[in-house]
Design an enzyme around this catalytic site. Structure first.
Site, mmCIF file in Angstrom:
data_model
loop_
_atom_site.group_PDB
_atom_site.id
_atom_site.type_symbol
_atom_site.label_atom_id
_atom_site.label_comp_id
_atom_site.label_asym_id
_atom_site.label_seq_id
_atom_site.Cartn_x
_atom_site.Cartn_y
_atom_site.Cartn_z
ATOM 1 N N GLU A 311 32.994 45.330 35.099
ATOM 2 C CA GLU A 311 33.237 43.758 34.688
ATOM 3 C C GLU A 311 32.460 42.940 33.945
ATOM 4 O O GLU A 311 32.084 41.889 34.032
ATOM 5 C CB GLU A 311 33.106 43.164 36.308
ATOM 6 C CG GLU A 311 31.984 43.088 36.918
ATOM 7 C CD GLU A 311 31.700 44.216 37.947
ATOM 8 O OE1 GLU A 311 30.890 44.209 38.667
ATOM 9 O OE2 GLU A 311 32.188 45.231 37.554
ATOM 10 N N HIS A 335 41.366 43.717 39.313
ATOM 11 C CA HIS A 335 39.993 43.778 40.012
ATOM 12 C C HIS A 335 38.712 43.314 39.152
ATOM 13 O O HIS A 335 38.115 42.384 39.408
ATOM 14 C CB HIS A 335 39.537 45.180 40.379
ATOM 15 C CG HIS A 335 38.453 45.546 41.140
ATOM 16 N ND1 HIS A 335 38.304 45.507 42.504
ATOM 17 C CD2 HIS A 335 36.981 45.565 40.939
ATOM 18 C CE1 HIS A 335 36.988 45.543 43.227
ATOM 19 N NE2 HIS A 335 36.382 45.839 42.151
ATOM 20 N N GLU A 336 38.669 43.998 37.973
ATOM 21 C CA GLU A 336 37.885 43.520 36.941
ATOM 22 C C GLU A 336 37.841 41.917 36.560
ATOM 23 O O GLU A 336 36.807 41.420 36.398
ATOM 24 C CB GLU A 336 37.735 44.723 35.468
ATOM 25 C CG GLU A 336 37.760 46.249 35.813
ATOM 26 C CD GLU A 336 36.586 46.259 36.825
ATOM 27 O OE1 GLU A 336 35.460 45.724 36.767
ATOM 28 O OE2 GLU A 336 36.721 47.212 37.715
ATOM 29 N N HIS A 339 36.460 39.977 39.097
ATOM 30 C CA HIS A 339 34.850 39.542 38.820
ATOM 31 C C HIS A 339 34.525 38.358 38.021
ATOM 32 O O HIS A 339 33.382 38.139 38.511
ATOM 33 C CB HIS A 339 34.323 40.830 38.442
ATOM 34 C CG HIS A 339 34.020 42.110 39.405
ATOM 35 N ND1 HIS A 339 33.133 41.596 40.673
ATOM 36 C CD2 HIS A 339 34.274 43.425 39.624
ATOM 37 C CE1 HIS A 339 33.027 43.010 41.397
ATOM 38 N NE2 HIS A 339 33.800 44.022 40.883
ATOM 39 N N GLU A 358 31.933 42.927 45.690
ATOM 40 C CA GLU A 358 33.086 43.855 45.701
ATOM 41 C C GLU A 358 34.147 43.790 46.777
ATOM 42 O O GLU A 358 35.206 43.546 46.597
ATOM 43 C CB GLU A 358 32.613 45.303 45.890
ATOM 44 C CG GLU A 358 31.635 45.671 44.792
ATOM 45 C CD GLU A 358 32.320 45.728 43.510
ATOM 46 O OE1 GLU A 358 33.698 45.479 43.220
ATOM 47 O OE2 GLU A 358 31.787 45.911 42.507
ATOM 48 N N ASP A 414 23.085 52.799 44.824
ATOM 49 C CA ASP A 414 24.484 53.140 44.617
ATOM 50 C C ASP A 414 24.988 53.552 46.048
ATOM 51 O O ASP A 414 26.041 53.833 46.356
ATOM 52 C CB ASP A 414 24.288 54.683 43.693
ATOM 53 C CG ASP A 414 24.470 54.081 42.424
ATOM 54 O OD1 ASP A 414 24.613 53.036 42.016
ATOM 55 O OD2 ASP A 414 24.196 54.965 41.565
ATOM 56 N N TYR A 422 33.609 47.377 49.431
ATOM 57 C CA TYR A 422 34.971 47.008 48.780
ATOM 58 C C TYR A 422 35.827 46.486 49.911
ATOM 59 O O TYR A 422 36.483 45.472 49.857
ATOM 60 C CB TYR A 422 35.385 48.090 47.970
ATOM 61 C CG TYR A 422 34.755 48.416 46.791
ATOM 62 C CD1 TYR A 422 35.509 48.088 45.529
ATOM 63 C CD2 TYR A 422 33.190 48.918 46.712
ATOM 64 C CE1 TYR A 422 34.661 48.440 44.293
ATOM 65 C CE2 TYR A 422 32.949 49.319 45.598
ATOM 66 C CZ TYR A 422 33.214 48.866 44.506
ATOM 67 O OH TYR A 422 32.720 49.170 43.027
#
Length: 676
Positions: A311, A335-336, A339, A358, A414, A422
């Protein structure tokens, strides 16, 4: 960032990175501790809950207010080299040191501006931690307002990928792009690499004149290639949203404020696939307030891009694997875009609170999809996501099943990029919608985005705001205990609303009927199926099928040759487990063509279950490695290194001589190809 879960279909990498940082060279005074453990930082007034444990920076003392880059982009050496100049805002009257995050950077000089011009500053570059990189501590006894670092990146920088012309669509010019999230910006710029620090930036980039250079900034659609580029980002962003790309890129508009940058061979298909982008922007503005970033352009990257999308403000990076011809995967664009409100505008202060980025974004994404494509499609995506979440929870440590991760529970940031952040996050917001009503929640979210615009916040800040602005709207709609359970307890609360999809129910019936009778569903039914229905059809299959069943499906639907990566990532593991040898050649080509982690890791994991499959996977990986991003390379390497194969394979893979990159399956003509 968007990528459905590796084991289901959302876009989330489960494989933690183990990128080994190398010693950076060229410092005036280099620390040489006996271990790679970073030098301990002095204690401050910042609590353990608030500190970003994935950064060496000390923003309670000083923050970067503005960054000015002056860099040369060199494809031959695969480096960026030049200066980063920081405008500093000193917070602590007693602070006389600027601490930055670096990874594999050669620091050549550090200077501070004084009345007499630029003067050298003393600094220490610590030995690297394998995850966090090297702490760069700059002594600033005069508390300089401006500090300048001259540096050079490594050709192996974890946040950059350099592609030879043969690895691009056009095959004539090289390509490079960055991926800064989560903590990879420090591999190409020395920074306070934490989402808690936001800054404006400008950049001057010199490159070879036949490539176009773009950044997450004010890209001019009419810009000409001349080797000399200048950028401004007037809105403050965190480091993980800083991005750069260069290659054979052309522009086509979608609307006055949106368009597509892509290689010439890809741009037309991308514009057609993402034609609804402007309508998506307007829809989100109606729901949650104005779009505050001026332009919203898409950059279509080569297939080696490790994620579905990123994003980066004003210029979302997009995988070409979602261009399938029927708009069935454009929820990734939703989705992007989402953001631009949740994540870019209001940002998690550290990766422990990833769900604030997210979870909110996944909820907003689904609202965009519902508004544009209907409730049926939105409900199918909710069901698929939640089925994937349930599968992932079975293999997720309890401390990582919570939305607000405790300090120390995620060694690698990560670790927080999973379906919990999400899909459990989105589920929580749907729970609030159910309890307070959509109209009330929408008004709350619009106020939330306004109130915290261009700020980075923690879960505790969100809770405080919700208790003040949402919970009083309907007394006793949500109890303190329910709020605590959603945010701080593992698993899925019993209060979670359940979404049903009649269309996916019909897919279940069709699959069960075939398994019982070997009669495939009629083409009149499957011809109308979307990618989501085909995903559900494959995900509901038994662990293995007979060779006859595999052949029947492949002949009817051409799964082995599907261009749709969402289906390939489900079909190939099923083929491996079932011993379906016909799929191995197209599987090899797929793994060598695609670098998106979410699509290829399940295939490598399936192959690694047997000794022969693991050997085959390693041969394919060696061929594919030059085209993979460093993030993807690390993930695949970790998968293969940690494999525990069983001695008896389901099928003997072809020998090394048959591992090719552009082969087909068995030459059959599919009777009813799946969508895309």
């Amino acid at each position: 960032m968007r990528f459905p879960p590796i084991r289901s279909g959302r876009l989330i990498p489960l494989v933690a990175l183990s990128l080994l940082a190398l010693f950076a060279a060229g410092c005036q005074r280099e620390a040489t501790p006996e271990t790679a453990t970073p030098t301990a930082r002095p204690e401050t007034a910042v609590s353990a809950e608030d500190r970003d444990e994935h950064s060496y920076a000390e923003p309670e003392k000083v923050v970067i207010d503005d960054l000015a880059l002056d860099l040369a982009l060199d494809f031959d050496s695969k480096t960026l080299a030049g200066t980063a100049t920081y405008t500093l805002d000193w917070k602590d009257d007693g602070a006389t040191q600027l601490v930055l995050d670096t990874r594999d950077l050669a620091i050549e000089q550090v200077e501070g501006q004084t009345d007499g011009g630029w003067q050298p500053l003393q600094y220490t570059l610590d030995a690297p931690d394998e995850l966090l990189g090297s702490r760069l501590a700059i002594e600033t006894p005069e508390r300089n307002a401006l500090v300048r670092v001259t540096y050079r990146t490594s050709p192996e920088a974890s946040g950059l990928q350099w592609l030879e012309p043969s690895m691009t669509e056009g095959g004539e010019l090289p390509f490079m792009f960055s991926q800064s999230q989560a903590i990879h910006a420090r591999s190409w710029v020395p920074l306070q690499d934490t989402p808690s620090v936001r800054y404006t930036y400008s950049a001057k980039i010199a490159s070879r004149p036949d490539v176009m250079v773009l950044m997450s900034a004010d890209n001019d659609p009419a810009a000409e290639r001349d080797g000399d580029y200048a950028f401004e980002m007037p809105q403050k962003i965190p480091s993980y949203l800083m991005a750069i790309a260069a290659g054979d890129l052309v522009f086509q508009p979608i609307s006055q404020r949106a368009g597509v940058w892509a290689e010439p061979a890809t741009v037309d298909a991308a514009v057609a696939e993402f034609a609804d982008t402007e309508e998506m922007i307007r829809t989100t503005e109606q729901l949650y307030g104005p779009y505050r970033w001026e332009r919203y352009d898409l950059l279509i990257l080569p297939p080696s891009f490790p994620f579905g999308g990123m994003e980066n403000p004003r210029l979302s990076f997009i995988t070409p694997t979602v261009i399938v011809g029927d708009k069935s995967l454009v929820s990734l664009i939703a989705h992007e875009l989402a953001h631009s409100w949740s994540g870019n505008l209001v940002t998690n202060a550290s990766w422990k609170d990833m769900w604030l980025n997210e979870g909110f974004t996944s909820y907003v994404e689904n609202r965009i999809v519902e508004a544009l494509y209907g409730k049926e499609i939105a409900d199918m995506e909710f069901v698929i996501a939640r089925e994937g979440l349930q599968k992932e929870l079975a293999d997720t440590r309890s401390e990582l099943q919570v939305l607000a991760v405790r300090p120390g529970d995620a060694r690698d940031p990560d670790d927080t990029f999973g379906a919990v952040a999400y899909d459990k996050g989105a589920w929580f917001l749907q729970f609030l919608e159910e309890r307070f009503g959509r109209e009330t929640l929408d008004a709350f979210l619009r106020g939330y985005f306004d109130h915290f615009a261009f700020q980075s916040i923690s879960t505790a800040t969100f809770v405080e705001y919700a208790k003040a602005e949402l919970l009083p709207k309907k007394q006793d709609a949500v109890t303190e205990a329910e709020l605590e359970e959603w945010l701080y307890e593992p698993g899925i609360p019993a209060s979670a609303p359940q979404v049903l999809s009649p269309r996916l129910g019909l897919v279940d019936s069709a699959r069960l009927a075939w398994l019982g009778s070997e009669q495939l569903p009629p083409q009149s039914m499957t011809a109308e199926w979307t990618t989501q229905e085909w995903i559900h059809f494959l995900e509901g299959m038994p662990e293995t099928l007979t060779l006859e069943q595999m052949s029947q499906l492949d002949t009817a639907y051409g799964f082995s040759d599907t261009p749709n990566g969402e289906l390939a990532m489900r079909w190939y593991p099923l083929a491996v487990r079932s011993g379906y040898a016909i799929a191995y050649e197209p599987m090899s080509a797929f793994l060598q063509r695609i670098g998106r982690r979410k699509l290829i890791i399940p295939v490598y994991e399936a192959l690694a279950q047997s000794e022969e499959g693991l050997a085959f996977a390693r041969r394919v990986f060696e061929r594919a490695r030059p085209g993979y991003h460093p993030i993807t390379t690390a993930s695949v390497q970790k998968t293969l290194d940690e494999a525990k194969p069983k001695p008896a394979p389901a099928v003997t893979p072809p020998p090394e001589s048959e591992v090719e990159g552009d082969t087909g399956a068995d030459g059959t003509t599919p009777q009813a190809p799946p969508a895309g």
